[in-house]
Design a protein around this motif. Structure first.
Motif, short mmCIF file in Angstrom:
data_model
loop_
_atom_site.label_atom_id
_atom_site.label_comp_id
_atom_site.label_asym_id
_atom_site.label_seq_id
_atom_site.Cartn_x
_atom_site.Cartn_y
_atom_site.Cartn_z
N SER A 19 -2.14 -3.11 8.88
CA SER A 19 -1.88 -2.34 7.66
C SER A 19 -3.22 -1.87 7.12
O SER A 19 -4.17 -2.65 7.07
N ASP A 42 -14.09 -4.32 -7.92
CA ASP A 42 -13.72 -3.38 -6.85
C ASP A 42 -14.99 -2.64 -6.43
O ASP A 42 -15.71 -2.09 -7.26
N THR A 68 -7.78 -6.14 0.45
CA THR A 68 -6.35 -6.04 0.19
C THR A 68 -5.80 -4.93 1.07
O THR A 68 -6.35 -3.83 1.10
N ASN A 69 -4.71 -5.24 1.79
CA ASN A 69 -4.13 -4.21 2.65
C ASN A 69 -2.98 -3.51 1.93
O ASN A 69 -2.61 -3.88 0.81
N GLN A 70 -2.42 -2.51 2.59
CA GLN A 70 -1.37 -1.68 1.98
C GLN A 70 -0.11 -2.50 1.66
O GLN A 70 0.64 -2.16 0.76
N ALA A 71 0.07 -3.61 2.36
CA ALA A 71 1.23 -4.47 2.10
C ALA A 71 0.98 -5.39 0.91
O ALA A 71 1.87 -6.16 0.51
N GLY A 72 -0.23 -5.35 0.33
CA GLY A 72 -0.54 -6.19 -0.82
C GLY A 72 -1.06 -7.57 -0.47
O GLY A 72 -1.21 -8.42 -1.34
N LEU A 73 -1.34 -7.79 0.82
CA LEU A 73 -1.85 -9.09 1.24
C LEU A 73 -3.37 -9.12 1.08
O LEU A 73 -4.06 -8.13 1.32
N HIS A 74 -3.89 -10.28 0.68
CA HIS A 74 -5.33 -10.45 0.44
C HIS A 74 -5.96 -11.35 1.49
O HIS A 74 -5.32 -12.28 1.99
#
Length: 111
Positions: A19, A42, A68-74
């Motif tokens: 992602s 940021d 942070t990826n597009q899926a919201g995972l860190h």
């Protein structure tokens, strides 16, 4: 780290094969787990982060990056070793312009 301007520059490569990365944040702490010196900021996706932070003399400063990826995972990465700033000025030494092993100070000479 520039101790005169208190600016830290960090180069990074953030990627996620599943992602796209949409955000990168940087924090700095006195341990590998805290953000005491600089809370999460940021820093964009350019691969270079510049932040203003005062690192105390002799204290370890642990740099952390959170992607942070597009899926919201860190994902958080911490440097393997901290940086340390030594603001102690160097001690002046003694310079002698002597011939071989003699002890007589030679006079200054010019062309």
């Amino acid at each position: 780290y520039n101790a005169l301007s208190n600016q830290l520059a960090v180069m990074f490569l953030a990627k996620d094969l599943q992602s796209p990365v949409v955000a990168v944040s940087l924090a700095i702490g006195l341990t590998s787990r805290d953000t005491q010196l600089l809370d999460w900021n940021d820093v964009g996706l350019t691969g270079v982060a510049r932040v203003n932070v005062t690192i105390p003399n002799g204290a370890p400063a642990w740099i952390k990056l959170m992607t942070t990826n597009q899926a919201g995972l860190h994902s958080i990465t911490v440097t393997s070793t901290p940086i340390s700033v030594d603001r102690t000025p160097p001690m002046a030494g003694v310079v002698r312009d002597v011939a071989r092993s003699g002890t007589t100070n030679l006079a200054f000479q010019s062309d």
